[in-house]
Design an enzyme around this catalytic site. Structure first.
Site, PDB file in Angstrom:
ATOM      1  N   CYS A 121       0.935  -1.290  -0.106  1.00 46.28           N
ATOM      2  CA  CYS A 121       0.034   0.142   0.095  1.00 46.28           C
ATOM      3  C   CYS A 121       0.837   1.271   0.041  1.00 46.28           C
ATOM      4  CB  CYS A 121      -0.748  -0.072   1.238  1.00 46.28           C
ATOM      5  SG  CYS A 121      -2.671   0.021   0.922  1.00 46.28           S
TER       6      CYS A 121
ATOM      7  N   CYS B 202       9.257 -27.950  20.117  1.00 49.35           N
ATOM      8  CA  CYS B 202       8.791 -27.215  21.324  1.00 49.35           C
ATOM      9  C   CYS B 202       7.604 -27.071  21.489  1.00 49.35           C
ATOM     10  CB  CYS B 202       9.671 -26.068  21.285  1.00 49.35           C
ATOM     11  SG  CYS B 202      11.629 -25.928  21.701  1.00 49.35           S
TER      12      CYS B 202
ATOM     13  N   CYS C  81      13.064 -16.957  16.956  1.00 49.48           N
ATOM     14  CA  CYS C  81      12.627 -18.655  17.183  1.00 49.48           C
ATOM     15  C   CYS C  81      13.847 -19.342  16.424  1.00 49.48           C
ATOM     16  CB  CYS C  81      11.504 -18.716  16.983  1.00 49.48           C
ATOM     17  SG  CYS C  81      10.553 -19.813  18.177  1.00 49.48           S
TER      18      CYS C  81
END
Lengths: 109, 283, 138
Positions: B136, B202, B244
């Site tokens: 945008c 995990c 992560c």
């Protein structure tokens, strides 16, 4: 003036005369402790808000001294008397000399 | 050598599993009146993997939970305010603000966060909300693209996300997105890094258990953007993915890579049924 | 094996910290306390200090103090590099001698609140906060 410093304050819009109210304040500030190092291994200088005050119609409610152990985006909750209708004034004092203020009106009823 | 390390890591997880914390009682009610769904039956595509999905909120301690239960106590709202200002502020060569085309965000953006990432027919690609914001900006506003992960783009994402708070996540997984979704699913179950951990190691096999002193969540993304107490800023799902994957001691994908788009779509679909939390608070 | 060793080291560290704490605490907070009390005796009781037993992250730990009749309350974190945290000074329109904030703790330690009462006496309360180290880059 530190970048993007914006205060948020929560005060009830009205209360009974003589009532005790809870006020909450939050301000966006990094509160650089002076203990951290940058990627070059140099100490990042301390840059914190060192004082916060709340007054009502010119009389003090609370006056807090802040040290670097206060978390990023300093938060305070405290209690204030409501003697009459009027305005709470909130002031934060930055190490760099900047002063940030906010006000909230309260009505009796 | 690698095998020894791996064995050590697995043993630690196995031992710690016994110390898993009890899931919190009671629900997530915002400002005393908006009840969010933090526990829902797992979507059909999770059959054989999970029966119930939980918001990350459920796994946090009572103080962190409480910070999200009152918009004033939630420091993420500072960033929502900043995002609202951006919404109304003209940007780029067009001199247009988001509001000039999309008007009132509470109407035009309601429901948007719940269905992202989603297929963009004109572009022929799956887009995350961050990608859509940048599209945008560059195509319509004539403004520069923003960096993913944290900062302005996440403030704007937070403001948009707030307009869907309380709506159930409802990400499409079939039709034109099917291939990308399948790619994301494969990534989710593939072990990576020196620790040889997959997302599932995990967040599917050990949620509720401790990894060192931290309780593992299901890794749901319905709460993003997240105010992480650790960082004291808002983070988007893409930003969290980088962290992560890095924690598995792997070379991470680039934050704006097609791999992370696929993973974000797949992980979002695992949370279908959980409420969009607008801006959540985690440790 | 790895876990056991770490566990042992943690325990050993805990014992060392316990035995070292009183000495270090005195040295660390002495200056701030003396400046606040002027060397006056400090009684126990009369101050309520509320902290979590375990903090999920030391970056943001909730602390609440309450001391009816106080004119000011100083909060100290004696295990931090700088022990000072904040001092609440109550004005004539304070609704209670109460304050709540969020603080940083660099490690597991005692948090102390010292209240200066209207009659010039001092009272204190302390509580230990265990600061955990997260699994994910924490």
């Amino acid at each position: 003036m530190a970048e993007n410093v914006t205060p948020r304050v929560r005060v009830p819009s009205s209360a009974a005369a003589g009532e005790v109210i809870t006020i909450k304040t939050l301000i966006s500030h990094i509160m650089e402790s002076g203990q951290r190092k940058n990627s070059d291994g140099n100490l990042i200088p301390r840059s914190i808000i060192n004082r916060f005050t709340c007054d009502f119609n010119g009389q003090n409610v609370i006056d807090v001294t802040l040290e670097p152990a206060i978390s990023t985006n300093p938060y305070f909750e405290f209690q204030a008397q409501v003697p009459e209708a009027g305005t709470y004034t909130f002031t934060w004092y930055d190490d760099d000399g900047s002063v940030y203020t906010d006000t909230k009106d309260i009505a009796i009823g | 050598m690698t095998k020894t390390v791996l064995k050590g890591a697995i043993t630690s997880i196995a031992i710690l599993a016994g110390a898993g914390m009890a899931l919190a009682e009671g629900g997530l009610v915002i400002n005393g009146d908006l009840e969010l769904t933090t526990e829902a039956p797992a979507a059909d595509h999770l059959a054989g993997h999970l029966t119930t999905v939980y918001s990350g909120w459920v796994f946090r301690d009572s103080f962190t939970q409480a910070m999200e239960m009152d918009d004033f106590d939630n420091p993420g709202m500072l960033f929502v305010d900043a995002g609202e200002a951006m919404w109304n502020e003209p940007a780029g060569t067009s001199g247009k603000a988001c509001a000039d085309c999309h008007a009132d965000a509470s109407e035009s953006m309601a429901g948007v966060r719940a269905v992202y990432p989603k297929w963009n027919e004109a572009a022929g690609e799956v887009r995350t909300l961050e990608m859509q914001i940048n599209a945008c900006r560059t195509e319509n506003q004539g403004a520069e693209a923003l960096k993913y992960g944290k900062g302005d783009i996440v403030s704007l994402e937070a403001y948009i996300s707030m307009q869907s708070r309380g709506l159930p996540m409802n990400v499409a997984i079939d039709g034109p997105v099917a291939d990308v979704w399948a790619q994301g699913k494969e990534m989710y179950y593939t072990r990576t890094g020196q620790l040889e951990l997959s997302c599932a190691s995990c967040h599917e096999e050990n949620y509720g258990n401790l990894i060192r002193a931290e309780t593992l969540s299901q890794g749901q993304t319905n709460g993003f953007p997240v105010y992480r107490i650790k960082d004291s800023v808002l983070t988007s799902a893409s930003g969290r993915f980088v962290g992560c994957v890095r924690d598995t001691k792997a070379e991470t994908y680039k934050i704006d890579s097609s791999e992370f788009v696929a993973l974000e779509l797949y992980v979002a679909s695992r949370g279908n049924g959980l409420s969009v939390e607008g801006v959540s608070v985690r440790n | 094996m790895k876990f056991t060793r770490r566990d042992t080291m943690l325990m050993a560290g805990g014992v060392a910290a316990l035995s070292a704490l009183p000495i270090r605490a005195l040295a660390a907070g002495e200056e701030e306390i003396a400046a606040f009390t002027g060397g006056a005796a400090i009684a126990e009781g009369g101050v309520t200090l509320t902290t979590p037993e375990i903090a999920e992250n030391g970056n943001t730990v909730p602390v609440e103090v309450n001391a009816p009749g106080a004119v000011s309350i100083m909060v100290l974190a004696l295990g931090n590099p700088n022990p000072g945290v904040c001092t609440f000074n109550f004005g004539p329109l304070a609704g209670a001698q109460y304050g709540s904030t969020r603080i940083r703790l660099s490690k597991t330690q005692m948090v102390t609140a010292i209240a200066k009462m209207a009659d010039g006496s001092f009272a204190q309360a302390s509580s230990e906060v265990k600061v955990t180290i997260g699994g994910c880059g924490g």
